[in-house]
Write a protein that holds these residues in place. Structure first.
Motif, PDB file in Angstrom:
ATOM      1  N   THR A 115      -1.843   7.716  -7.592  1.00  0.00           N
ATOM      2  CA  THR A 115      -1.746   8.482  -6.474  1.00  0.00           C
ATOM      3  C   THR A 115      -0.545   9.446  -6.595  1.00  0.00           C
ATOM      4  O   THR A 115      -0.780  10.651  -6.256  1.00  0.00           O
ATOM      5  CB  THR A 115      -1.008   7.577  -5.574  1.00  0.00           C
ATOM      6  OG1 THR A 115      -0.023   6.865  -5.831  1.00  0.00           O
ATOM      7  CG2 THR A 115      -2.156   6.667  -5.221  1.00  0.00           C
TER       8      THR A 115
ATOM      9  N   LEU B 166      -4.663  -0.903   1.070  1.00  0.00           N
ATOM     10  CA  LEU B 166      -4.560  -1.623  -0.428  1.00  0.00           C
ATOM     11  C   LEU B 166      -5.239  -2.971  -0.228  1.00  0.00           C
ATOM     12  O   LEU B 166      -4.460  -3.769   0.411  1.00  0.00           O
ATOM     13  CB  LEU B 166      -3.636  -1.639  -0.937  1.00  0.00           C
ATOM     14  CG  LEU B 166      -3.480  -2.203  -2.529  1.00  0.00           C
ATOM     15  CD1 LEU B 166      -4.472  -1.500  -3.444  1.00  0.00           C
ATOM     16  CD2 LEU B 166      -1.954  -2.108  -2.992  1.00  0.00           C
TER      17      LEU B 166
ATOM     18  N   ILE C 272      -2.484   2.275 -10.126  1.00  0.00           N
ATOM     19  CA  ILE C 272      -2.833   2.813  -8.845  1.00  0.00           C
ATOM     20  C   ILE C 272      -1.436   3.876  -8.293  1.00  0.00           C
ATOM     21  O   ILE C 272      -1.763   4.977  -7.894  1.00  0.00           O
ATOM     22  CB  ILE C 272      -3.056   1.840  -7.558  1.00  0.00           C
ATOM     23  CG1 ILE C 272      -4.178   1.017  -7.941  1.00  0.00           C
ATOM     24  CG2 ILE C 272      -2.854   2.421  -6.240  1.00  0.00           C
ATOM     25  CD1 ILE C 272      -4.072  -0.608  -6.980  1.00  0.00           C
TER      26      ILE C 272
ATOM     27  N   ALA D 128       0.871  -1.011   0.030  1.00  0.00           N
ATOM     28  CA  ALA D 128      -0.146  -0.029  -0.088  1.00  0.00           C
ATOM     29  C   ALA D 128       0.852   1.207   0.083  1.00  0.00           C
ATOM     30  O   ALA D 128       0.649   1.992  -0.789  1.00  0.00           O
ATOM     31  CB  ALA D 128      -0.998   0.090   1.185  1.00  0.00           C
TER      32      ALA D 128
ATOM     33  N   SER E  95      -8.838   4.274   0.343  1.00  0.00           N
ATOM     34  CA  SER E  95      -9.014   2.896   0.412  1.00  0.00           C
ATOM     35  C   SER E  95      -9.025   2.355  -1.280  1.00  0.00           C
ATOM     36  O   SER E  95      -9.784   2.907  -2.056  1.00  0.00           O
ATOM     37  CB  SER E  95      -9.670   1.979   1.277  1.00  0.00           C
ATOM     38  OG  SER E  95     -11.162   2.313   0.935  1.00  0.00           O
ATOM     39  N   VAL E  96      -8.269   1.303  -1.546  1.00  0.00           N
ATOM     40  CA  VAL E  96      -8.243   0.782  -2.837  1.00  0.00           C
ATOM     41  C   VAL E  96      -8.181  -0.641  -2.715  1.00  0.00           C
ATOM     42  O   VAL E  96      -7.452  -1.401  -2.028  1.00  0.00           O
ATOM     43  CB  VAL E  96      -6.980   1.225  -3.707  1.00  0.00           C
ATOM     44  CG1 VAL E  96      -6.894   0.949  -4.929  1.00  0.00           C
ATOM     45  CG2 VAL E  96      -6.770   2.830  -3.463  1.00  0.00           C
TER      46      VAL E  96
ATOM     47  N   VAL F 154      -2.554  -2.478 -11.004  1.00  0.00           N
ATOM     48  CA  VAL F 154      -1.744  -2.148  -9.707  1.00  0.00           C
ATOM     49  C   VAL F 154      -0.577  -0.897 -10.205  1.00  0.00           C
ATOM     50  O   VAL F 154      -0.599  -0.027  -9.352  1.00  0.00           O
ATOM     51  CB  VAL F 154      -0.795  -3.335  -9.286  1.00  0.00           C
ATOM     52  CG1 VAL F 154      -0.302  -3.072  -7.828  1.00  0.00           C
ATOM     53  CG2 VAL F 154      -1.773  -4.536  -9.126  1.00  0.00           C
TER      54      VAL F 154
END
Lengths: 414, 414
Positions: free
Chosen positions: B362, B99, B358, B91, B372-373, B355
């Motif tokens: 961010t 995550l 993500i 995460a 939260s993911v 992934v």
């Protein structure tokens, strides 16, 4: 370690305290394989089938009372175990009425060996070590690397592989961030180098035969089968055999369940080796000590010319009133096709060797048509595409043209 | 089909009876993608969270009331779904606090697409057809072949693959006994040839975008996440995007759960494409119709130059107040390493693209650090070893000699 009494040498019977680094009986050397002894009476008092049924965790940790671990040691997060067991429609093709196939290739890193490596990660921590090493033809390696990786940066895997290991397996463990050492030599030479290094640098030893705790992880494969069959075991339990640890573990699982009263009937074990490397079958059949042999088989995961856990393996097969049998590489390749085409399960060569052994054992009269059988496909076929290619050949090739397709289908009698 | 009301065209709103072979809205042609409508009130009356919790079946069939199938149609025996969801230690590396990673590479044939193919096998039977065909870059193909194989000899899969498909994927489907047609052309040409053949010979159509039922299988991936999170959904749900069906399915799953009151909060969707083939991101960002593009990416499973379900995909992302983002091949390869090394999850390039997205989202401020993911790794890395090799390189090589090893470790600063 609440339920572990001690470690006992299977050669001389000497008992030892169950410390995480008590690998072998010092008196008996290489033959001093140790076995974990449990306090079954205590387990029976604390744990029953209903407790297990109520436990939502599908992984191997659901069997914690039968595992040689401290419940408080952090466990690798990967979900090891809980693989599916299928009642299979290939039963008749193999010559039996009832066949169950467990697909252990669906473990997180693609093989049954995740069950042992998860235990190694726990035991290393209990020994205060953060580097874990092993020599492996592949699956022990990748499962260790994957389970270590899942701990984040806290631990490191050092892997010794013989240079013949398939690229898929090596790549997988590089992905998992392990230090990979490709040794230009046999599995035997690779193994000894790993032992020397482990002794020299004080790493935790994940070599399954040497480490008595790892077999305890492997036993969860047979325990799961028993639970999935609602504790009514089959007549025969079949595993492919390399170093001997997996089938020894399978028997230990059955023995444990019998002792705590979860099962009544013990299955007979059929151990299957590859004809090109079958020293355990040879020792079993001849009643002699093990004679090392060459490693001439496509089933690399069971190509172990000098297996280290043959004593435990042979003892397991004998105690179960079981048998050993060999299959050829052609029979293995053929079984990859039969299994894939009829069940949708894709196993690596060593992974399907056990299934090929069933066919041979029914043909030879070892397994009777009326007997029920369970077998574990021990590794995922995606790990060894090259050999699968040998089994199936190439696809039909064509231009994007409907006429060409029509002709092709006609030629193909489709 | 107890809870299915009808099929509705997402372009014109016309409704159709939910017959197994009603693939598209005839009025709207290629844009006439249909959507399955359920009678949510009826489902709510018959089914609740407690029923679900009491159901021991871990597979997608536990969600049967939300699936467009007759409960009595035989289902392929492979255990599809029930893949693990991990709260992940990467995460922080990706820039968020919380995550969750779902490893859908642990489905029976190694990808999320098993979820759609299992439905196809059911719907084909309901249509009275025993040959099922599709065009696929690989995973739709192997999942169809595997699920068909698990039915024994009752059904047959015909698979059209573009010749660029990785050998691992092609071998896998040959193992599963499918008739494999390797087409010397693009995915586009391969797709059209499959359509022509399906029309000509009357095979069942498993092309996901065209067949409204398959998206309903894919939605089980997000429904599972919701159940695994005890119905408390994350802020962002992230998927890699190729044809558009998977992310559209994920949204449908969320929508269904909201309608029957299983979840309160809907997540925002982040769709991730590969920079070398990102027509859906382009259409989403520009607010224009889709412009087909070339397919220049290592992530073959999402390399779709002319995606067919872009309307549903873009609608899903918009309805969720979500976003689309692209990642480069280098970012994908790097993520294979990051994920493998830190979590023990080995994904194929398309499998980890989400992934990688993500991390980028961010960095770009799309996803905030406090949000939260959850992300799905859609395919197993063992399916594409060649690209993984590019990511990780080769192992260290040595003779079986302790001195050489000592020197090597010193050089390596180990």
């Amino acid at each position: 370690m609440k339920y572990v009494k001690d470690l006992v040498c299977i050669s001389c019977g000497e008992k030892y305290e169950a410390s995480p680094t008590q690998y072998l009986c010092p008196k008996c050397g290489e033959k001093g394989i140790l076995d974990v002894e449990y306090d079954y009476e205590k387990i029976k008092k604390d744990w029953n089938k209903q407790d297990l049924k109520a436990n939502p965790d599908p992984s191997i940790w659901r069997y914690s009372p039968l595992l040689p671990i401290d419940p408080n040691t952090p466990k690798p997060p990967l979900r090891v175990g809980g693989t599916p067991l299928y009642k299979s429609n290939v039963a008749k093709l193999l010559g039996v009425e009832t066949l169950y196939i467990k697909d252990d290739g669906l473990n997180p890193t693609g093989s049954l060996k995740d069950r042992a490596s998860a235990i190694a990660v726990v035991k290393a921590q209990e020994a205060g070590m953060n580097i874990v090493a092993c020599a492996s033809t592949g699956n022990a390696a990748s499962s260790l690397a994957g389970n270590i990786a899942s701990m984040g940066n806290e631990m490191k895997a050092v892997i010794f592989v013989p240079s013949r290991a398939p690229i898929g397996k090596v790549t997988q463990l590089l992905v998992f961030g392990a230090l990979v050492l490709s040794v230009k030599g046999s599995y035997e030479e690779t193994f000894y180098l790993s032992q020397e290094a482990i002794d020299k640098w004080g790493w935790y030893n994940r070599n399954a035969a040497i480490n008595p705790y790892l077999v305890e992880g492997k036993k969860t494969s047979s325990i799961e089968i028993a639970e999935q069959l609602n504790w009514q075991m089959v007549d025969w339990l079949v595993y492919s055999v390399g170093d001997g640890c997996t089938i020894a573990g399978a028997w230990k699982g059955m023995y444990d369940l019998k002792q705590i009263g979860f099962i009544d009937k013990l299955p007979r074990l059929l151990g299957v080796q590859s004809e090109g490397c079958a020293p355990i079958t040879q020792a079993f059949k001849n009643g002699t000590d093990l004679v090392p042999v060459a490693e001439n088989t496509i089933a690399d995961s069971i190509a172990v010319g000098k297996p280290r856990n043959y004593i435990k393996a042979i003892k397991a097969v004998k105690d179960s009133n079981g048998d050993m049998i060999n299959v050829t590489d052609d029979e293995i390749l053929n079984m990859i096709k039969i299994l894939g085409k009829n069940t949708g399960i894709f196993g690596e060569p060593a992974g399907v060797a056990g299934v090929a052994g069933i066919k041979k054992a029914t043909e030879n009269g070892i397994i009777k048509p009326t007997e029920s059988v369970a077998v574990v496909v021990t590794g995922n076929g995606l790990k060894d595409i090259k050999n699968a290619e040998k089994a199936v050949g190439a696809p039909l090739t064509l231009q994007p043209d409907l006429k060409e397709l029509s002709q092709l289908l006609k030629d193909y009698n489709f």
